[in-house]
Write a protein that holds these residues in place. Structure first.
Motif, PDB file in Angstrom:
ATOM      1  N   SER A   1       0.824  -1.201   0.000  1.00  0.00           N
ATOM      2  CA  SER A   1       0.000   0.000   0.000  1.00  0.00           C
ATOM      3  C   SER A   1       0.857   1.249   0.000  1.00  0.00           C
ATOM      4  CB  SER A   1      -0.912   0.019   1.235  1.00  0.00           C
ATOM      5  OG  SER A   1      -1.608   1.230   1.288  1.00  0.00           O
ATOM      6  N   GLY A   2       0.512   2.165  -0.875  1.00  0.00           N
ATOM      7  CA  GLY A   2       1.120   3.469  -0.871  1.00  0.00           C
ATOM      8  C   GLY A   2       0.051   4.503  -1.175  1.00  0.00           C
TER       9      GLY A   2
ATOM     10  N   LEU B   1     -10.386  -0.031  -4.888  1.00  0.00           N
ATOM     11  CA  LEU B   1      -9.210   0.277  -4.060  1.00  0.00           C
ATOM     12  C   LEU B   1      -7.922  -0.042  -4.812  1.00  0.00           C
ATOM     13  CD1 LEU B   1     -10.371  -1.095  -0.584  1.00  0.00           C
ATOM     14  CD2 LEU B   1     -10.134   1.311  -1.237  1.00  0.00           C
ATOM     15  N   HIS B   2      -7.867  -1.216  -5.440  1.00  0.00           N
ATOM     16  CA  HIS B   2      -6.697  -1.658  -6.208  1.00  0.00           C
ATOM     17  C   HIS B   2      -6.343  -0.622  -7.284  1.00  0.00           C
ATOM     18  CE1 HIS B   2      -4.170  -4.624  -8.428  1.00  0.00           C
ATOM     19  NE2 HIS B   2      -4.632  -3.973  -9.473  1.00  0.00           N
TER      20      HIS B   2
ATOM     21  N   THR C   1     -14.188  -0.521 -11.507  1.00  0.00           N
ATOM     22  CA  THR C   1     -14.678  -1.654 -10.708  1.00  0.00           C
ATOM     23  C   THR C   1     -14.618  -3.012 -11.396  1.00  0.00           C
ATOM     24  OG1 THR C   1     -16.963  -1.376 -11.481  1.00  0.00           O
ATOM     25  CG2 THR C   1     -16.312  -0.156  -9.489  1.00  0.00           C
ATOM     26  N   GLU C   2     -14.444  -3.040 -12.695  1.00  0.00           N
ATOM     27  CA  GLU C   2     -14.607  -4.303 -13.419  1.00  0.00           C
ATOM     28  C   GLU C   2     -13.319  -5.066 -13.690  1.00  0.00           C
ATOM     29  OE1 GLU C   2     -17.893  -5.400 -13.741  1.00  0.00           O
ATOM     30  OE2 GLU C   2     -17.836  -3.679 -12.389  1.00  0.00           O
ATOM     31  N   ASP C   3     -12.200  -4.472 -13.352  1.00  0.00           N
ATOM     32  CA  ASP C   3     -10.916  -5.156 -13.473  1.00  0.00           C
ATOM     33  C   ASP C   3      -9.975  -4.539 -12.450  1.00  0.00           C
ATOM     34  OD1 ASP C   3      -9.108  -7.017 -14.370  1.00  0.00           O
ATOM     35  OD2 ASP C   3      -8.719  -6.029 -16.286  1.00  0.00           O
ATOM     36  N   GLY C   4      -8.931  -5.261 -12.154  1.00  0.00           N
ATOM     37  CA  GLY C   4      -7.958  -4.834 -11.146  1.00  0.00           C
ATOM     38  C   GLY C   4      -7.469  -6.076 -10.427  1.00  0.00           C
TER      39      GLY C   4
ATOM     40  N   VAL D   1      -5.112  -5.330  -3.490  1.00  0.00           N
ATOM     41  CA  VAL D   1      -6.207  -5.344  -2.521  1.00  0.00           C
ATOM     42  C   VAL D   1      -7.135  -6.481  -2.915  1.00  0.00           C
ATOM     43  CG1 VAL D   1      -8.122  -4.026  -1.534  1.00  0.00           C
ATOM     44  CG2 VAL D   1      -6.056  -2.834  -2.281  1.00  0.00           C
ATOM     45  N   TRP D   2      -7.461  -7.337  -1.950  1.00  0.00           N
ATOM     46  CA  TRP D   2      -8.293  -8.487  -2.272  1.00  0.00           C
ATOM     47  C   TRP D   2      -9.051  -8.951  -1.040  1.00  0.00           C
ATOM     48  CZ3 TRP D   2      -2.957  -8.862  -1.790  1.00  0.00           C
ATOM     49  CH2 TRP D   2      -2.478  -9.692  -0.779  1.00  0.00           C
TER      50      TRP D   2
END
Length: 187
Positions: A16-17, A136-137, A150-153, A171-172
Motif C-alpha cells: 500500500s502506498g 481500491l486496487h 470496478t470491473e478489473d484490477g 487489494v483483495w
C-alpha cells in the motif's frame, strides 16, 4: 449476510502506498511459511487452516458505511451506467446501515446518517465486495463502472462466477487460510 460483512472486514492489501478518500488501517500478518493449525471448532476435523507462506496485510476494522458511501459516490452516480447493483436499497431498512440514495434528475448521490458512518456496511454481496476491492486496487478512481474502476484490477469481473484473485493483486478479499491466520495465528 455476516459472511459478507466478514469479507469486507478483512479486505487484504499486499502493498500500500495509497492515501485517498478511503483510508484503511492495515495490520501486517507475518511469519511466512507457518504450519496451519487444526480447527479450534472441530478437533475431529483433520483439516489444517491458516498456513500461509507469504507476508500480507489485512484490514484492522470492518469496512464502514461511510467508506462504502465514498465508493458509491465515486462509481455509481450515472443512472445509465450503474449496472452492477453496488447499491442495495435495503441499507435504508430497519437492519440497514443507513446509506441513502438520492436522485437529482441527472445523477445519483449517496449519503449516510452521521451516527452510522463508522459502523460496518451491510447488504453488500460478494460481487460488490470484489468491485470495492478493484476500486481500491485501481487507486479509488471516479467514473462509470468499467475496467478502470470496478470491473478489473484485483479481479476480472467479466469471468462471472469463475472470478478469482489475479496475480499481482494489491487489494483483495482474503482466502480462508489468510483470514484464519490473521484471526488465530500467534507469531
Amino acid at each position: 449476510m455476516q459472511k459478507i460483512i466478514i469479507f469486507l472486514t478483512v479486505v487484504c492489501l499486499f502493498i500500500s502506498g495509497i492515501s485517498l478518500a478511503v483510508t484503511i488501517d492495515w495490520v501486517t500478518v507475518g511469519n511466512p511459511g507457518n504450519a496451519g493449525e487444526q480447527s479450534r471448532l472441530d478437533y475431529d476435523d483433520p483439516t489444517y487452516y491458516g498456513g500461509v507462506d507469504y507476508v500480507y496485510q489485512i484490514g484492522k476494522y470492518e469496512i464502514t458505511a461511510g467508506q462504502y458511501c465514498e465508493f458509491l459516490n465515486a462509481v455509481a452516480t450515472d443512472p445509465y451506467s450503474e449496472l452492477h447493483g453496488v447499491y442495495n436499497a435495503n441499507t435504508m431498512g430497519d437492519y440497514g446501515c443507513k446509506i441513502q440514495q438520492s436522485f437529482d434528475g441527472a445523477n445519483y448521490t449517496y449519503s449516510v446518517a452521521s451516527e452510522w458512518a463508522n459502523r460496518p456496511v451491510n447488504y453488500v454481496n460478494w460481487y460488490c465486495c470484489l468491485r470495492f476491492c478493484n476500486w481500491l486496487h485501481n487507486g479509488q478512481p471516479t467514473g462509470v463502472q468499467d475496467a478502470s474502476t470496478t470491473e478489473d484490477g484485483a479481479y476480472d469481473m467479466s469471468l462471472g462466477a469463475g472470478v478469482v484473485r489475479k496475480p499481482g493483486a494489491r487489494v483483495w478479499l482474503p482466502s480462508e487460510n489468510e483470514w484464519y491466520k490473521a484471526a488465530y495465528h500467534k507469531n
